[in-house]
Design a protein around this motif. Sequence first.
Motif, PDB file in Angstrom:
ATOM      1  N   LEU A  94       0.822  -1.212   0.000  1.00 43.01           N
ATOM      2  CA  LEU A  94       0.000   0.000   0.000  1.00 43.01           C
ATOM      3  C   LEU A  94       0.856   1.262   0.000  1.00 43.01           C
ATOM      4  CD1 LEU A  94      -2.829  -0.906   2.563  1.00 43.01           C
ATOM      5  CD2 LEU A  94      -3.113  -0.508   0.115  1.00 43.01           C
ATOM      6  N   GLY A  95       2.172   1.088   0.016  1.00 40.40           N
ATOM      7  CA  GLY A  95       3.069   2.232   0.045  1.00 40.40           C
ATOM      8  C   GLY A  95       3.395   2.725   1.435  1.00 40.40           C
ATOM      9  N   ILE A  96       3.071   1.916   2.440  1.00 42.86           N
ATOM     10  CA  ILE A  96       3.342   2.280   3.838  1.00 42.86           C
ATOM     11  C   ILE A  96       4.474   1.407   4.355  1.00 42.86           C
ATOM     12  CG2 ILE A  96       2.370   2.493   6.151  1.00 42.86           C
ATOM     13  CD1 ILE A  96       0.989   4.293   4.103  1.00 42.86           C
ATOM     14  N   GLN A  97       5.570   2.017   4.756  1.00 35.63           N
ATOM     15  CA  GLN A  97       6.697   1.277   5.296  1.00 35.63           C
ATOM     16  C   GLN A  97       6.507   1.024   6.793  1.00 35.63           C
ATOM     17  OE1 GLN A  97       9.114  -0.101   3.284  1.00 35.63           O
ATOM     18  NE2 GLN A  97       7.593   0.666   1.812  1.00 35.63           N
ATOM     19  N   THR A  98       7.096  -0.058   7.288  1.00 32.66           N
ATOM     20  CA  THR A  98       6.964  -0.419   8.693  1.00 32.66           C
ATOM     21  C   THR A  98       8.329  -0.557   9.350  1.00 32.66           C
ATOM     22  OG1 THR A  98       6.932  -2.796   8.205  1.00 32.66           O
ATOM     23  CG2 THR A  98       4.807  -1.649   8.248  1.00 32.66           C
ATOM     24  N   PHE A  99       8.328  -0.557  10.665  1.00 32.99           N
ATOM     25  CA  PHE A  99       9.557  -0.806  11.418  1.00 32.99           C
ATOM     26  C   PHE A  99       9.225  -1.582  12.676  1.00 32.99           C
ATOM     27  CE2 PHE A  99       7.927   2.901  13.569  1.00 32.99           C
ATOM     28  CZ  PHE A  99       8.374   2.786  14.880  1.00 32.99           C
ATOM     29  N   VAL A 100      10.237  -2.246  13.240  1.00 35.75           N
ATOM     30  CA  VAL A 100      10.083  -3.016  14.470  1.00 35.75           C
ATOM     31  C   VAL A 100      10.583  -2.173  15.637  1.00 35.75           C
ATOM     32  CG1 VAL A 100      10.706  -5.111  15.714  1.00 35.75           C
ATOM     33  CG2 VAL A 100      10.395  -5.182  13.234  1.00 35.75           C
ATOM     34  N   GLY A 101       9.714  -1.935  16.616  1.00 40.72           N
ATOM     35  CA  GLY A 101      10.090  -1.163  17.787  1.00 40.72           C
ATOM     36  C   GLY A 101      10.933  -1.969  18.752  1.00 40.72           C
ATOM     37  N   SER A 102      11.389  -1.317  19.807  1.00 38.56           N
ATOM     38  CA  SER A 102      12.271  -1.971  20.773  1.00 38.56           C
ATOM     39  C   SER A 102      11.580  -3.132  21.481  1.00 38.56           C
ATOM     40  CB  SER A 102      12.763  -0.948  21.804  1.00 38.56           C
ATOM     41  OG  SER A 102      11.659  -0.342  22.465  1.00 38.56           O
TER      42      SER A 102
END
Length: 416
Positions: A94-102
Amino acid sequence: MSDHSPSSVVIIGGGPAGLMAADALSLAGVQVDVYDAMPSLGRKLLLAGIGGLNITHSEGFDAFCARYGDRQPALQPMLDRFGPQALRAWVHALGIQTFVGSSGRVFPREMKAAPLLRAWLHRLRSRGVRLHVRHRWLGWDEHGALRLVGPDGELTLKPHATVLALGGASWPKLGSDGAWVPWLQARGVAVATLESANCGFELPWSAHLRDKFAGTPLKSVALSFTDRHGQTVRRQGEMVISAYGVEGSLIYAFSRPLRETLKATGSATFFLDLAPGYDVERVQAEVLHPRGSRSISSHLQSRLGLGGIKTALLYEQLGKAGMADAGKLAAAIKALPITVRATRPIDEAISSAGGVDFSDLDANLMLTALPGVFVAGEMIDWEAPTGGYLLTACFATGQWAGQAAQAWLRADTPSR
């Protein structure tokens, strides 16, 4: 007004599960109409995104699936098909990047739900999905047609397949009010009572603790609880001392066994380890260390790093006499008993337990009593802690129900 379109699917509910069903169906070229009672779609998703939309969790897949408890076997095929990695890939598309939090939780890079929802709704519209807001479902009429009431009055619909994604009964002001329960029960569907899940629990704090510490986070603690079946679980994390009792992610992780014990016995006692970084012997040694003229509070702060809310909790449970008893104090630091008396009301809960019993669903999430009617999301009887598990299962069951409805249409084609 009535609609007898021969090739359409109607989805009732425009939350994550309903929209994911629409996503799966529209990808297959099926005409889809989504109806939602609220003035806009995805309202609970937007609320969840206020503090940063926690989409899923990055922990190992086996551990992830175990979070669904005794509902894991029923949900496993759906999680296998659309689990955390597949969900992240879908979000990226969808064009939304993600990241993994601490903490291992997965978030959109912008930490907001609105961009994801906008992109998703744009894609659905581009595929021809028709989105109808301010349309409240009223059950079925005597001919088996769906009844809805909208801005222009009541209408009936009789599609070849229906997906119900109506949510549970938490946050009713956002649309999931549980009004559907008697309509399904009247059609012979077993529905377990909707109850608070991922909720706070009540206990009578003293006026001093309540007035001085309500809203204070309790960090770096471990909670242990033994359920009615004798199984003990220990988990480390954070919680919050509230005016009415306790809440927060660590409490939510235990909401099901605490709730079940409360229902059975009227109370539930868990134990807090206020110094999980120290073993019992070290705590005993530090408590017994000569403190000279220092107060007990100063002594605990300097020797064990305990202060503020942790010391206040010890005083709350032990009193001055207990605080002066080194043996009782050391034992309480490692296992402080906290007894809760009730859950908070369901309209305050993050999610709800209960719903449509899996025994009344086939492997495709179709109601055995109502052929061609599929269910998805929180209205099914499963629950999970916060941390991305709730949303993942809503997405996974929504996709599963959408694909199953599309297969139903294919199989039903010769008889239409």
